[in-house]
Design a protein around this motif. Structure first.
Motif, PDB file in Angstrom:
ATOM      1  N   ASP A 185       0.870  -1.162   0.000  1.00 38.89           N
ATOM      2  CA  ASP A 185       0.000   0.000   0.000  1.00 38.89           C
ATOM      3  C   ASP A 185       0.913   1.220   0.000  1.00 38.89           C
ATOM      4  O   ASP A 185       1.434   1.619   1.038  1.00 38.89           O
TER       5      ASP A 185
ATOM      6  N   ARG B 274       0.285   4.283   2.298  1.00 44.23           N
ATOM      7  CA  ARG B 274       0.533   4.145   3.727  1.00 44.23           C
ATOM      8  C   ARG B 274       1.943   3.647   4.039  1.00 44.23           C
ATOM      9  O   ARG B 274       2.381   3.689   5.189  1.00 44.23           O
TER      10      ARG B 274
ATOM     11  N   GLU C  90       3.003   0.485   3.774  1.00 40.02           N
ATOM     12  CA  GLU C  90       2.874  -0.764   4.513  1.00 40.02           C
ATOM     13  C   GLU C  90       2.665  -1.924   3.543  1.00 40.02           C
ATOM     14  O   GLU C  90       2.094  -1.751   2.457  1.00 40.02           O
TER      15      GLU C  90
END
Length: 252
Positions: free
Chosen positions: A19, A22, A24
């Motif tokens: 992602d 983000r 992450e």
């Protein structure tokens, strides 16, 4: 937006969807051993195996490489087969995956992730992200801008290539305790500090998970020293960030 990132190392090749908004991993990473010898076609097959674990890539793929990378071509090869020198890595891996591929230096990828989402976020001045693993990787940032392909792990240290003395692999192969190894890392950091006068060292790579065992033992270095927040996932995240940026309409 999920983009796939793959981190090629001298001992393992790991990857996951990321992602990129983000910073992450969107799923648990998957890892295979680096083939021996680590020739271009063998490594490309291993990268394809990692990606196939998650299904066919729906978009661009970012791939890190342990060496200098210019325009998708690998100019040096550290801890992989020498036949990588002069290889169109982006073209080779892209053809194998059937997807657009962006290739960049492994430490540069980790640095991009740490500067956006990790220990270097919001930091100005000169920041050096150093990854300690099979070798020593480096990513140099000046006011948030990357100076690519510095490869400071190959500086001479006490008559040796620095990574042969102070890498995590050197610690394991020589059976060094944390205090002994920390003294080597300290001498390496002091040498780099004399050359670049950084404001901040960010220490990454797999050993960053155990930063409490050696960072408190390092003395005589003026710059602030902190562990990487993304630890050993930084390369995967940074690779995906680079692929997303290179895609049409991608963010810088």
């Amino acid at each position: 937006m999920d983009v796939f990132g793959v981190d090629i190392g001298g001992s393992g090749i790991k990857g996951a969807p990321v992602d990129v908004g983000r910073g992450e991993l969107a799923e648990d990473r998957f890892k295979v051993l680096t083939p021996q010898p680590a020739t271009p076609h063998a490594v490309a097959d291993s990268v394809a195996e990692v990606v196939a674990h998650f299904g066919r890539p729906a978009g661009p793929v970012g791939v890190t490489f342990p060496g200098v990378v210019v325009g998708g071509t690998t100019r040096t090869a550290a801890n992989v087969d020498g036949s990588w020198v002069g290889q169109d890595a982006a073209g080779l891996i892209g053809e194998r995956l059937g997807a657009p591929v962006t290739v960049l230096n492994d430490a540069d990828a980790a640095g991009l992730a740490e500067m956006r989402f990790g220990a270097g976020a919001g930091r100005r001045g000169t920041v050096l992200v150093l990854t300690f693993g099979t070798g020593i990787g480096s990513a140099l940032f000046v006011d948030g801008t990357l100076v690519p392909n510095t490869e400071l792990g190959h500086l001479e240290l006490e008559g040796h290539d620095a990574e042969t003395r102070a890498s995590s692999r050197a610690r394991e192969e020589e059976g060094l305790n944390w205090r002994h190894w920390a003294r080597r890392v300290q001498r390496y950091l002091a040498h780099v500090e004399r050359l670049f006068s950084p404001d901040l060292f960010v220490i990454g790579g797999g050993v960053s998970r155990k930063a409490d065992k050696f960072l408190p033992l390092i003395e005589g270095v003026s710059a602030e020293i902190v562990p990487a927040r993304l630890e050993n996932n930084a390369g995967i995240v940074g690779a995906a960030m680079a692929a997303a940026a290179a895609a049409p309409g991608g963010a810088p």
